[in-house]
Each structure stands twice: as C-alpha cells, then as structure tokens.
Design an enzyme around this catalytic site. Sequence first.
Site, PDB file in Angstrom:
ATOM      1  N   GLY A  48       0.620  -1.415  -0.383  1.00  0.00           N
ATOM      2  CA  GLY A  48       0.020  -0.239  -0.278  1.00  0.00           C
ATOM      3  C   GLY A  48       0.291   0.941  -0.149  1.00  0.00           C
ATOM      4  O   GLY A  48       0.851   2.176  -0.225  1.00  0.00           O
ATOM      5  N   GLY A  49       1.817   1.791   0.593  1.00  0.00           N
ATOM      6  CA  GLY A  49       2.519   2.482   1.123  1.00  0.00           C
ATOM      7  C   GLY A  49       2.795   2.870   2.332  1.00  0.00           C
ATOM      8  O   GLY A  49       2.761   2.266   3.491  1.00  0.00           O
ATOM      9  N   GLU A 115      -6.503   5.002   1.868  1.00  0.00           N
ATOM     10  CA  GLU A 115      -6.979   3.334   2.185  1.00  0.00           C
ATOM     11  C   GLU A 115      -8.081   4.247   3.407  1.00  0.00           C
ATOM     12  O   GLU A 115      -8.302   4.929   3.465  1.00  0.00           O
ATOM     13  CB  GLU A 115      -5.731   2.720   3.210  1.00  0.00           C
ATOM     14  CG  GLU A 115      -4.381   2.407   1.956  1.00  0.00           C
ATOM     15  CD  GLU A 115      -3.556   1.654   2.188  1.00  0.00           C
ATOM     16  OE1 GLU A 115      -3.784   0.089   2.531  1.00  0.00           O
ATOM     17  OE2 GLU A 115      -1.995   1.954   2.349  1.00  0.00           O
ATOM     18  N   ASP A 212       8.887 -15.545  16.670  1.00  0.00           N
ATOM     19  CA  ASP A 212       9.909 -15.453  17.726  1.00  0.00           C
ATOM     20  C   ASP A 212      10.875 -14.868  18.505  1.00  0.00           C
ATOM     21  O   ASP A 212      10.560 -15.116  19.516  1.00  0.00           O
ATOM     22  CB  ASP A 212      10.821 -16.056  16.772  1.00  0.00           C
ATOM     23  CG  ASP A 212      10.150 -17.334  15.586  1.00  0.00           C
ATOM     24  OD1 ASP A 212      10.069 -18.677  16.097  1.00  0.00           O
ATOM     25  OD2 ASP A 212      10.801 -17.440  14.571  1.00  0.00           O
ATOM     26  N   HIS A 233      -6.676  -9.152   7.365  1.00  0.00           N
ATOM     27  CA  HIS A 233      -7.116  -8.307   6.542  1.00  0.00           C
ATOM     28  C   HIS A 233      -7.588  -9.022   5.490  1.00  0.00           C
ATOM     29  O   HIS A 233      -7.990  -9.441   5.054  1.00  0.00           O
ATOM     30  CB  HIS A 233      -5.426  -8.318   5.471  1.00  0.00           C
ATOM     31  CG  HIS A 233      -5.532  -7.229   4.021  1.00  0.00           C
ATOM     32  ND1 HIS A 233      -6.256  -7.091   3.102  1.00  0.00           N
ATOM     33  CD2 HIS A 233      -4.699  -6.269   4.079  1.00  0.00           C
ATOM     34  CE1 HIS A 233      -6.141  -5.004   2.788  1.00  0.00           C
ATOM     35  NE2 HIS A 233      -4.763  -5.140   3.455  1.00  0.00           N
ATOM     36  N   ARG A 279     -10.191  -1.329   8.774  1.00  0.00           N
ATOM     37  CA  ARG A 279      -9.490  -2.892   7.952  1.00  0.00           C
ATOM     38  C   ARG A 279     -10.472  -3.702   8.817  1.00  0.00           C
ATOM     39  O   ARG A 279     -11.380  -4.723   8.332  1.00  0.00           O
ATOM     40  CB  ARG A 279      -8.504  -2.932   8.466  1.00  0.00           C
ATOM     41  CG  ARG A 279      -7.850  -3.971   7.050  1.00  0.00           C
ATOM     42  CD  ARG A 279      -5.994  -4.111   7.401  1.00  0.00           C
ATOM     43  NE  ARG A 279      -6.529  -2.612   6.612  1.00  0.00           N
ATOM     44  CZ  ARG A 279      -4.286  -3.544   6.328  1.00  0.00           C
ATOM     45  NH1 ARG A 279      -3.377  -3.564   7.012  1.00  0.00           N
ATOM     46  NH2 ARG A 279      -3.984  -1.591   5.715  1.00  0.00           N
ATOM     47  N   HIS A 340      -3.135 -10.392   9.130  1.00  0.00           N
ATOM     48  CA  HIS A 340      -1.902  -9.625   8.479  1.00  0.00           C
ATOM     49  C   HIS A 340      -0.758  -9.200   9.760  1.00  0.00           C
ATOM     50  O   HIS A 340      -0.209  -8.889   9.437  1.00  0.00           O
ATOM     51  CB  HIS A 340      -3.015  -8.880   7.301  1.00  0.00           C
ATOM     52  CG  HIS A 340      -2.071  -7.702   6.937  1.00  0.00           C
ATOM     53  ND1 HIS A 340      -1.260  -7.779   5.932  1.00  0.00           N
ATOM     54  CD2 HIS A 340      -2.545  -6.185   6.969  1.00  0.00           C
ATOM     55  CE1 HIS A 340      -1.011  -6.619   5.513  1.00  0.00           C
ATOM     56  NE2 HIS A 340      -1.247  -5.833   5.717  1.00  0.00           N
ATOM     57  N   ARG A 375      -5.137  -1.069  13.435  1.00  0.00           N
ATOM     58  CA  ARG A 375      -3.978  -0.914  12.925  1.00  0.00           C
ATOM     59  C   ARG A 375      -4.949   0.443  11.872  1.00  0.00           C
ATOM     60  O   ARG A 375      -5.016  -0.299  10.822  1.00  0.00           O
ATOM     61  CB  ARG A 375      -2.625  -1.271  12.770  1.00  0.00           C
ATOM     62  CG  ARG A 375      -1.503  -0.647  11.713  1.00  0.00           C
ATOM     63  CD  ARG A 375      -0.687  -0.812  11.330  1.00  0.00           C
ATOM     64  NE  ARG A 375      -0.895  -2.380  10.746  1.00  0.00           N
ATOM     65  CZ  ARG A 375      -0.806  -2.419   9.524  1.00  0.00           C
ATOM     66  NH1 ARG A 375      -0.942  -1.149   9.033  1.00  0.00           N
ATOM     67  NH2 ARG A 375      -0.744  -3.645   8.889  1.00  0.00           N
TER      68      ARG A 375
HETATM   69  C1  SIN Z   1      -2.239  -3.176   2.153  1.00  0.00           C
HETATM   70  O1  SIN Z   1      -1.376  -3.087   1.029  1.00  0.00           O
HETATM   71  O2  SIN Z   1      -3.090  -3.458   1.845  1.00  0.00           O
HETATM   72  C2  SIN Z   1      -1.756  -3.444   2.893  1.00  0.00           C
HETATM   73  C3  SIN Z   1      -0.412  -2.085   3.747  1.00  0.00           C
HETATM   74  C4  SIN Z   1      -0.995  -2.315   5.051  1.00  0.00           C
HETATM   75  O3  SIN Z   1      -0.446  -2.971   6.250  1.00  0.00           O
HETATM   76  O4  SIN Z   1      -1.302  -1.188   5.866  1.00  0.00           O
END
Ligand code: SIN
Length: 510
Positions: A48-49, A115, A212, A233, A279, A340, A375
Amino acid sequence: MKKESVDFLVVGGGIAGYQAVLSLLPHGSVLLVSRGPLSSGSSYYAQGGLALPWGFTPEDRERHVQDTLRAGAGLCDEASVRTLVGDGEKVWEGLLSLDVPFDQASDGSFLTTREAAHSVPRIVHAGGDRTGFLILSALAKKVSESPSFRFLSNLQLHSIRKDRKGVVTGAVFLGETGDELLEIEAGATILSTGGGSSLFLRSTNPRLQRGDGVAVAARAGCEIERMAYYQFHPTVLDIPGQAPFLLTEAMRGEGARVINGKGRRFLYDYHPDGELAPRDVVSRALWLESRKFPDEGIFLSLTHFPEGRVAQRFPQVFRHCLELGLDLQTTPAPIRPAAHFQMGGIRTDMNGRTTLPGLFAIGEVASTRVHGANRLASNSLLEALVMGRRVVDAIDVGYHGEGTEEADTLGNVPFFMPCVDIEEGWARLRQILWDSAGIVRTLPLVRKGLHEIREMIASERPVPLDGARFALGNGLLVASMILEDILRAPVAGANYVVDELPGSTGKDKD
Ligand code: SIN
C-alpha cells in the site's frame, strides 16, 4: 559455542531493523542478524505505502492523529500516536535523502493515495505497489556502504543473554544446522523480528513471521501485552491450492469494489463507508457474509477501472494474478480475509525500551500502543521508520558492552522442546488459532483451542537442541499467549468475541 562482540546488535532485517542500523552506525559497530534474505520478512511485501501527515501542517497532523485514533477503536495511546505522527516529516526527509523512488506525477509532485479509514489521501507509494521493497532496498544499500556494518544471515534467535544483574548483554543464535549456538555480546540489543501472523492458517505474511521474537523475549522475562490484538486483512486472494496473496487496500482506496456472487456491494449493509470502512469492520463483514451465504463467494472487482490502469498502478499484484490465470482488468478476484498484522507484542515506550534493561524492541514485534485494536492502513511502515530512528535516543551510545559481569547466557533457556511430529504440530497449531482466535471468536472455542495448545506444550521434554523443534516450541508459546489474552479481556475492541457464531457451522479449511 562460538562467541563474537559488537557495539550494537539488531535482530531482524525488515524496515525497522535497517532503519535502526542506519541510526546507530554513527555511534559504533552494528551487527544485523537475520533469519534469511530481505524477502523473509513482511516489509519486503508491503504494497500500500507509507502513511504520512501529508502537507505537514498542524492541521494535517491532527487529521492523521484523529484517523489513527478512530481506526484503533478507542484503544490507542494518544500520546504515542501524537509522537508517531509528529515524526512523520523527519521520516519523509530521511527517505528522500536515500533517493527512494516515490511515485510522482508528470509535474514532479509526489502522488498520494487513500486507504480505508483515512479521511484524506496521505499515503505515498513507490513502484506502484512495491513500496516496502523499495524502501528496504534503499536502506540496505545505504548501510552496506559503512565499514562499521556487518550482516549475518540464516541464524535463528535462540535466547537473550543477560548478566548477573539482569542487564541484557546480547543474544544467542542457532546456526544453520540448527544445533550449533553462536553467542553475540553487545552493548545494546534491538529486536525487530516482526510479528506472528503466519501462525494462523491463512496469512498474508511470509512463513518465517511466526512470533519468534515475542517467544524468546517472554522466556527472558520481558513484559508482553495485547497478544489478542491481531489484524485480519479483508482482501486476500483466495484461489484453491494457492498461497493467500494480498490485494492491497490501496485498490479500494482508488475505487475497487467488494461484491458478492450476485455482484452486489454489500459492505454498505455493515458500515456507511462501505469499502473504506476500517479494516477490522470490513474483515468482519466479509466473514459474516460468507457464513450467511457460504456458496456465493466474495470478490474484489476492478473491472470498471480504465483500460490499462490496474497494470500501471498495481504492477506487482497485476502480474502475480495474471500468472495464476486471473486478469484483474476483466475479472473480479475471489477474496477471503487472512491474518495480517500483530498489534500487541513486547511492551515498549516510544523509544523502544522494553521492561529489560539493555533490550529494545521496534516494529511489529513491539507493542507501542499506537495501533490500538486495529491499525490504520500504512501506519505500519511509518511506525517501523519512526521507531528505527527513535530507538537510538534511548541507547547509551557511550556503553559498548565492556565490563559486564559474567553472562548468565543460557540461564533463561529451557532445553525442553515439544515432542510431537513437527509438520503435524504446525498444521494443528495454525488450524487451532484460525478456528479459535480468528476474526470472530467465542469463549468456548477459545478455551478449547487453549486446551489443545497446552496439550502439545505438555509434550515438551529435554531433548537435544534442534532448530525446527525449537521454532515449533516458540509457535506454541505465542499461540498460548494469544488465547490467554483473549480470555483475559474478551470484550476489548478488535478482540472480537460473540456468544455464538452465526450462520454456517462449516469448518474453515485452507
Ligand atoms: C495493504 O497494502 O493493504 C496493506 C498495507 C497495510 O498493512 O497497512
């Protein structure tokens, strides 16, 4: 046992680890120890960035803070979030000085995207959907130019080395053969080993991301917290027989639609922001919908994008799907959520200090409480870069590991290891966590899961050291911590517990 000394030891070669190396190099020698190549960690795959308070005015920062707090479902630490966002501009300037090739418009301005749960476009990206790889490569290239930097790979973290006063003085690693130990003495030890999402049956993470660092830190007596807080995700490719593959949230940020088998955009039934709801909300909606209508399927559709746009904006994802016979420009992609991101972990302050003197943790392995229960998209790369810079301020750079009392190297390490078939053990562990600690949880299933994990832990015996068995022992310990944490606070935020699972009772299998 072989032994080496260094000023600073960094364990884990993702973006947080490499940024820490870069920050520490002016102060002494730095050794980075990694499990494998750059591609063995999650940073490499980040699509995503990087979220930044783009514009960098006080108003831009405040908006970013508020979006982060809202996505975190009331469980972020606000002061930590303000520190995170407040360091955004320094992070951006640092990356520009490394020549990370962020995407630009034809007039030279940087492109930003949106996003889910971001109120404005503020996410910068590189190579379309290769941001993680390009940032990591730039950091790795820069640090490799320094004669004070050394890199060792194919080593598995085995234990934390402490002196008699309990000060951490380095770490011990298992060699490639899995039965030989290497002891590294260091003035400061920084864990950046990533999260544990691949402990779940379905995960977007590479296989070695199995917690770990948390397991080893816990055995050394470090405080671990919020292990129930895992992020799932929603838009992960679901093609039978193929590994789950992330379809970046930036696709939804740029207009991709989530539809059911009848072509209906059902997410508005669950949240007014539809595809751009937080999310955790979207993942739960997909989970509920698939239980209500188990035979319909759920898809991510980009077929309305202008011709050529998908390949141009998301080249890596487009190519991967095409190799699997799926043309995203013409065909909706079947999707199902997957584990995720680990939001809890080793408890730290905003300089990476753990509860053990001399031990620091940064990135996904750490719990800074900036993410709360869920997050905000692309805040993970921001956190990795911010903490990789901030950790240096907490380290006494004048202390180079000399004059420590005799180390109690292996005092905290049990040579007890699970005596179950290793492959079967992993398969069972992943299925148990998926069923009991997944997107929606019920207390009876959590208790059953914990009982089964404890049964495997009870098989532990003092057997000769063996890397594969040791790793399974770590996985079981982390799984038990996740389930215990759900039982500790079953109603908190994204730790989503219901009385009874609705809809289909069919078992979710890969
Ligand atoms: C994504 O590109 O959807 C994941 C980016 C993220 O985990 O924030």
